[in-house]
Write an enzyme that holds these catalytic residues in place. Structure first.
Site, PDB file in Angstrom:
ATOM      1  CG  HIS A  77      49.776  10.751  75.370  1.00 28.36           C
ATOM      2  ND1 HIS A  77      50.491  10.730  74.190  1.00 28.36           N
ATOM      3  CD2 HIS A  77      48.966  11.833  75.302  1.00 28.36           C
ATOM      4  CE1 HIS A  77      50.122  11.770  73.447  1.00 28.36           C
ATOM      5  NE2 HIS A  77      49.203  12.449  74.101  1.00 28.36           N
TER       6      HIS A  77
ATOM      7  NE  ARG B 230      56.132  10.271  70.286  1.00 25.18           N
ATOM      8  CZ  ARG B 230      56.965  11.278  70.245  1.00 25.18           C
ATOM      9  NH1 ARG B 230      56.555  12.491  70.500  1.00 25.18           N
ATOM     10  NH2 ARG B 230      58.236  11.091  69.924  1.00 25.18           N
ATOM     11  CE  LYS B 231      53.952   9.468  77.454  1.00 28.20           C
ATOM     12  NZ  LYS B 231      54.936  10.514  77.368  1.00 28.20           N
ATOM     13  CB  SER B 232      55.578   1.284  74.360  1.00 28.14           C
ATOM     14  OG  SER B 232      55.804   1.390  75.735  1.00 28.14           O
TER      15      SER B 232
END
Ligand code: PLP
Length: 380
Positions: free
Chosen positions: A178, A180-182
């Site tokens: 997603h 929002r992840k790194s």
């Protein structure tokens, strides 16, 4: 005014060029790019098998389904995590049994988990929250051998514990891509395991339960072949378009984490004088993936309530978020399981008092200094 987002994906020309091939070749869904992404992901995380999925949520569902978890079974889940961790258990018709967390690491409290083990317990899902590995080794040592461990490694691509990467610490691991992840593929997930039989079953389940894949049918010399369907499966296939992006992003993962680690250290050192701001644990027995930098505003010491601090930072252009929610406080779980607010005191405390501050790979040195300055102004 400066505006600093809480998270922002880092994409560039490489990703842009990478999607050309699947878009022009005509092979759009799970195919050669997914296979290449899986191979590279498995190598990076030192696991035997990696299977791409549409999200971490669907990877979790696949993991539990591959373990044969269903009605009457219980799965232990820490209460301080994204709702998807517990929802995946409900998708199987099984019962999520919540336990509390350790307020310092934000991860599963092993004693609290052990307390919830019954003869019906089939699995525990330790969450590597915000990129810090839960102590899966200690959990394994403490749990009955029949209880399986599914890592929720949504935030933990590239993280490790005692020299071993996330995803291979338990029986199965589930990652998220997603934004929002790194590293990101827009939406996307990955299931990892060292167990060949589980990998084969999960592979079938993600493709409707089909005994042979579309790719095999397409490439094989027997055009008359039809798949059989012995299992009730799902369509959780990642597209080759996403996998092309994922391959490029995976190549940048370690550089992303190294940069985040440097700025995490900057925050820890620069803000050390603010007594009411507790910093996230930096492990000495592993690598933190720093999906987010989640501080804890000590309610006993802070001059202002956490929400007031968050509102002031917002006014200065600095985005913040609560770390995550406590599942036992969410409407669906309260209604169906009758939880009370103080059932999981650690999770409730962290829901109320954690504050993620900006940390991502599109921030400049000036951005980090600005965030620190704003916090110092509030503390003054
Ligand atoms: C993001 C996240 C998920 C869900 O991942 P998706 O890919 O959005 O489905 C699950 N668990 C945790 C801990 C997460 O942070």
């Amino acid at each position: 005014m400066r505006r600093i987002q809480i998270a922002l994906p880092s994409m560039g020309d490489d990703e842009w060029h990478a999607v050309r091939e699947p878009l022009t070749s005509g092979w759009l869904t799970q195919g050669p790019k997914v296979a290449a992404f899986e191979k590279a992901f498995a190598a990076r995380h030192q696991v035997g098998h990696a299977l791409a999925a549409t999200s971490c949520t669907t990877a979790l569902h696949l993991a539990l389904a591959a373990l044969g978890i269903g009605p009457g079974d219980e799965v232990i889940v820490p209460s301080f995590t994204w709702v998807a961790t517990a929802n995946a258990v409900l998708y199987c018709g099984a019962t999520p049994v919540l336990c509390d967390i350790d307020r310092r690491t934000y991860n599963i409290d092993i004693a609290s988990a052990l307390f919830k083990v019954t003869p019906r317990t089939r699995a525990v899902i330790p969450v590597h929250l915000f990129g810090l590995c839960a102590d899966v080794d200690a959990l394994r040592a403490a749990l009955p051998a029949s209880v399986r461990i599914v890592e929720d490694a949504a935030c933990a691509a590239g993280a490790s514990l005692n020299g071993r990467p996330a995803g291979g610490l338990g029986d199965l691991g589930c990652f998220s891509f997603h934004p929002r992840k790194s590293i990101t593929t827009g939406e996307g997930g990955m299931l990892t395991t060292n167990d060949k039989a589980l990998a084969e079953l999960a592979d079938i389940l993600r493709n409707h339960g089909a005994s042979i894949s579309e790719e095999q049918r397409h490439q094989g010399p027997q055009p008359y072949l039809l798949a059989d369907f012995d299992e009730l499966g799902f369509n959780y296939r990642m597209t080759d378009v996403q996998a092309s992006i994922g391959l490029v992003q995976l190549g940048k993962l370690d550089a992303f984490i190294d940069e985040r680690d440097r700025w995490a250290r900057f925050y820890r050192e620069t803000l050390a004088d603010i007594a009411w701001l507790r910093h996230p644990v930096a492990p000495n027995n592993g690598r933190h993936a720093w999906q987010a930098y989640v501080t804890y505003v000590d309610p006993e010491m802070t001059p202002l309530p956490r929400n007031e601090i968050m509102a002031r930072l917002h006014g200065m252009g600095v985005a913040t978020r609560p770390g995550t929610h406590a599942i036992h406080m969410l409407g669906y779980y309260r209604q169906h399981f009758g939880y009370a607010a103080d059932d999981f005191a650690g999770a409730r405390d962290c829901e109320r008092n954690t504050m993620a501050i900006p940390l991502h790979n599109r921030m400049t040195a000036d951005d980090y200094r600005y965030v620190a300055d704003c916090l110092h102004r509030i503390a003054a």
